[in-house]
Design a protein around this motif. Structure first.
Motif, mmCIF file in Angstrom:
data_model
loop_
_atom_site.group_PDB
_atom_site.id
_atom_site.type_symbol
_atom_site.label_atom_id
_atom_site.label_comp_id
_atom_site.label_asym_id
_atom_site.label_seq_id
_atom_site.Cartn_x
_atom_site.Cartn_y
_atom_site.Cartn_z
ATOM 1 N N TYR A 65 0.905 -1.124 -0.068
ATOM 2 C CA TYR A 65 -0.007 0.011 -0.111
ATOM 3 C C TYR A 65 0.790 1.212 -0.016
ATOM 4 O O TYR A 65 0.614 2.286 -0.871
ATOM 5 C CB TYR A 65 -0.870 -0.018 1.133
ATOM 6 C CG TYR A 65 -1.668 1.251 1.662
ATOM 7 C CD1 TYR A 65 -1.716 1.744 2.900
ATOM 8 C CD2 TYR A 65 -2.659 1.695 0.378
ATOM 9 C CE1 TYR A 65 -2.666 2.698 3.221
ATOM 10 C CE2 TYR A 65 -3.359 2.458 0.839
ATOM 11 C CZ TYR A 65 -3.421 3.288 2.465
ATOM 12 O OH TYR A 65 -4.173 4.385 2.473
ATOM 13 N N ASN B 295 0.913 3.642 13.763
ATOM 14 C CA ASN B 295 0.134 2.606 13.324
ATOM 15 C C ASN B 295 0.194 2.150 11.978
ATOM 16 O O ASN B 295 0.043 0.939 11.908
ATOM 17 C CB ASN B 295 -1.351 3.038 13.787
ATOM 18 C CG ASN B 295 -2.087 4.093 13.048
ATOM 19 O OD1 ASN B 295 -1.178 5.032 12.300
ATOM 20 N ND2 ASN B 295 -3.186 4.235 12.838
ATOM 21 N N CYS C 174 -7.328 4.540 11.832
ATOM 22 C CA CYS C 174 -8.057 5.742 11.851
ATOM 23 C C CYS C 174 -9.475 5.811 11.291
ATOM 24 O O CYS C 174 -10.188 6.375 11.540
ATOM 25 C CB CYS C 174 -7.311 7.009 11.305
ATOM 26 S SG CYS C 174 -6.976 6.512 9.418
ATOM 27 N N SER D 265 -9.298 1.908 1.665
ATOM 28 C CA SER D 265 -8.355 2.778 1.365
ATOM 29 C C SER D 265 -7.369 2.387 0.024
ATOM 30 O O SER D 265 -7.206 1.195 -0.238
ATOM 31 C CB SER D 265 -7.294 2.358 2.500
ATOM 32 O OG SER D 265 -7.765 2.814 3.712
ATOM 33 N N ARG E 233 -8.746 -4.784 11.752
ATOM 34 C CA ARG E 233 -7.643 -4.646 11.197
ATOM 35 C C ARG E 233 -6.356 -3.804 12.136
ATOM 36 O O ARG E 233 -6.820 -3.004 12.540
ATOM 37 C CB ARG E 233 -7.752 -3.879 9.814
ATOM 38 C CG ARG E 233 -6.624 -3.622 8.850
ATOM 39 C CD ARG E 233 -6.983 -3.016 7.618
ATOM 40 N NE ARG E 233 -7.625 -1.848 7.423
ATOM 41 C CZ ARG E 233 -6.862 -0.591 6.985
ATOM 42 N NH1 ARG E 233 -5.650 -0.802 6.627
ATOM 43 N NH2 ARG E 233 -7.672 0.452 6.730
HETATM 44 O O1 LIG Z 1 -4.884 4.790 10.305
HETATM 45 C C1 LIG Z 1 -5.282 4.976 9.347
HETATM 46 C C2 LIG Z 1 -4.616 4.621 8.228
HETATM 47 O O2 LIG Z 1 -4.952 5.644 7.251
HETATM 48 C C3 LIG Z 1 -5.192 3.522 7.749
HETATM 49 S S1 LIG Z 1 -5.293 3.083 5.816
HETATM 50 O O3 LIG Z 1 -4.712 1.931 5.904
HETATM 51 O O4 LIG Z 1 -5.025 4.260 5.055
HETATM 52 O O5 LIG Z 1 -6.784 2.841 5.814
#
Ligand SMILES: O=C[C@H](O)CS(=O)(=O)O
Ligand SMILES: NC(=O)c1ccc[n+]([C@@H]2O[C@H](COP(=O)([O-])OP(=O)(O)OC[C@H]3O[C@@H](n4cnc5c(N)ncnc54)[C@H](O)[C@@H]3O)[C@@H](O)[C@H]2O)c1
Length: 495
Positions: A119, A165, A298, A455, A292
């Protein structure tokens, strides 16, 4: 200090584990050689150390970025694109090692860590391509002989402060557009998870990123580093991802210097299951969204609203699915949930569960520390949750699914919007008209309809209200790192 030798981690390329910070193309210690310990949250074992830097080292990093900016901005878009492409290729070639480093420092399951690396790399790839399409405009003149042009130029030195995170993706989401636009960067990763960022620094060097274009400072005094990043006159922009409280403070610190600010802050996502929902799909979406990264996300479902007519059947299905989650150390075998990042994070989860139960919620599953000890917590499902409970208005950031009841669409939307956060929201329905009504009514920046995973680098990610401002990813993601310049040329009248 019994540092776990780098060789103790199953890395094919041990050089990716860097215990130095990157300033001006040099890997350096803190001025006084002091260092911070970084521990594996699953085992408590000491992984390695990073420099404990402060304002002075941060100032030098900013000066290095400032010195490197003109040449990097002067590169052609194609040249910047080639460096970003090489960085993408290197990230994917080292996906396994980057994932091991991430699981070791952050605790997430190894499969999730591999997914995060891909990602993160996708932002580097996407913006490497977008670099070539950073178009301006030619505007029909307002008077004879006038030719009007619009240029899009890089804002300059960017300060990037990132959370623990998603230690790789949250940095790449900033690095991609910043470097593509021609900016230079000073990054401060979270002290809990510095190694993912430092490994990206190693690969960026190998990709041909010139010295000083990317600088990475580490240290326990985040406030001191932050004050330098938000007040130094050479820094033109702050991109912050983290809690709303810190984001608010950093924005205030940027005010005197009128620095550009983009903020990716806290969430409290509603997850609504309507009476016509595909319940199996909704359960799968709730698991994906809620658990997850052990709920430390977030955009995770923080409040699950279920129509009263399907409440019991949804709850039964969800409990069965949550019961199957495998909890453990991501480096010890296949897992679905790891430890929480810290004792403080564990305490917050426990406080939310205790408060909900004390105010009348029912415990359907979990609700206590896991037998593995440390900061492991049982995947939990709470029933009969109400808006009077803390868990309804605070980001739990843990593996707890609180189920609320609602009677009709109007009530569901009112409950969902009854919060200061506005990052993501989700709902499940088979009714197309309702899908548009509810998506348009939810007060948030991102909406998942019949999905719990939203995402991607190709779409604009960001929130409204107290969840921040600006967007990361998509063609909109470049706006935060470019500035518009309008040229008015008087080329004289007709011959
Ligand atoms: O914690 C927030 C991140 O933006 C998580 S994500 O993987 O981008 O959805
Ligand atoms: N919107 C998003 O895209 C997004 C993504 C990930 C995390 N988050 C949010 O981040 C929070 C969890 O991450 P966290 O605990 O690391 O957040 P945090 O705000 O405590 O820390 C984030 C970063 O800011 C630094 N920091 C803390 N205080 C600072 C200060 N005074 N000056 C400068 N830097 C400072 C930290 O060291 C870290 O690098 C949650 O609220 C989560 O919702 C949001």
């Amino acid at each position: 200090m019994n540092v776990v030798p780098a060789s103790s981690l199953p890395l094919r390329d041990p050089d990716l584990l860097r215990q130095r910070a990157l300033v001006g193309g040099r890997w350096i210690q803190a001025d006084g050689d002091q260092a911070c310990e970084v521990r594996n949250p699953a085992t408590g074992a000491l992984l390695a150390t990073v420099p404990d830097m402060g304002a002075a080292e941060t100032r030098r990093a900013i000066e290095a970025a400032q010195a490197a900016f003109p040449a990097w901005a002067a590169r052609t878009a194609g040249e910047r694109a080639q460096v970003l492409r090489r960085l993408f290729d290197l990230m994917m070639a080292h996906q396994d090692d980057l994932a091991v480093l991430m699981t070791a420092e952050q605790g997430k399951p190894l499969a999730e860590a591999r997914g995060e690396v891909a990602y993160a790399a996708s932002f580097i790839e996407w913006f490497g391509e977008e670099a070539r399409r950073l178009y301006g405009d030619v505007i029909p003149g307002h008077a004879a002989g006038k030719r009007l042009l619009v240029l899009r130029q890089p804002v300059g030195v960017v300060a990037a402060i990132t959370p623990w995170n998603f230690p790789s993706a949250m940095l790449a989401r900033k690095l991609g557009p910043a470097l593509a636009a021609g900016c230079t960067v000073v990054c401060k990763p979270a002290l809990e998870t510095p190694f993912s960022a430092l490994a990206l620094g190693v690969l960026a060097e190998r990709a041909g990123l010139p010295p000083g274009v990317l600088n990475i400072v580490t240290g326990r005094d985040a406030a001191a580093i932050g004050i330098e990043l938000t007040t130094h006159p050479a820094v033109r922009k702050l991109s912050f991802t983290g809690s709303t409280a810190v984001g608010r403070r950093l924005m205030a610190q940027c005010a005197d210097g009128l620095k550009r600010v983009s903020l990716e802050l806290g969430g409290n996502a509603p997850f609504i299951v309507f009476e016509d929902a595909d319940l199996d799909a909704a359960v799968a979406g709730a698991i994906a969204s809620k658990y997850r990264n052990s709920g430390q996300t977030c955009v995770c479902a923080n409040r699950i609203f279920v129509h009263e007519s399907v409440y019991e059947s949804f709850a039964l299905k969800l409990v069965d699915a949550v019961r199957a989650l495998r909890v453990g150390d991501g480096l010890a075998g296949p897992t679905d949930q790891g430890p929480l990042i810290s004792a403080a994070a564990l305490a917050k989860v426990e406080a939310h569960v205790a408060d909900a139960l004390a105010r009348g919620a029912r415990l359907a599953l979990g609700g206590a520390r896991h037998a593995l000890g440390g900061t492991f917590y049982q995947p939990t499902v709470l029933l009969d949750v109400t808006p009077a409970m803390r868990i309804a208005h605070e980001e739990t950031f843990g593996p707890v699914a609180p189920l609320f009841r609602f009677r009709d669409e109007r009530e569901a939307i009112a409950l969902a919007n009854d919060d200061q956060a506005g990052l993501a929201g989700y709902f499940y329905t088979r009714d197309l008209a309702r899908a548009f009504r509810v998506a348009e009514a939810l007060e948030c920046g991102i909406v998942g309809v019949n999905t719990g995973l939203i995402s991607t680098a190709v779409a604009p990610f960001g929130g409204i209200k107290q969840s921040g401002m600006g967007r990361e990813g998509s063609k909109y993601g470049l706006d935060d790192y470019t500035q518009i310049k309008y040229l008015c040329l008087d080329v004289g009248g007709s011959a």
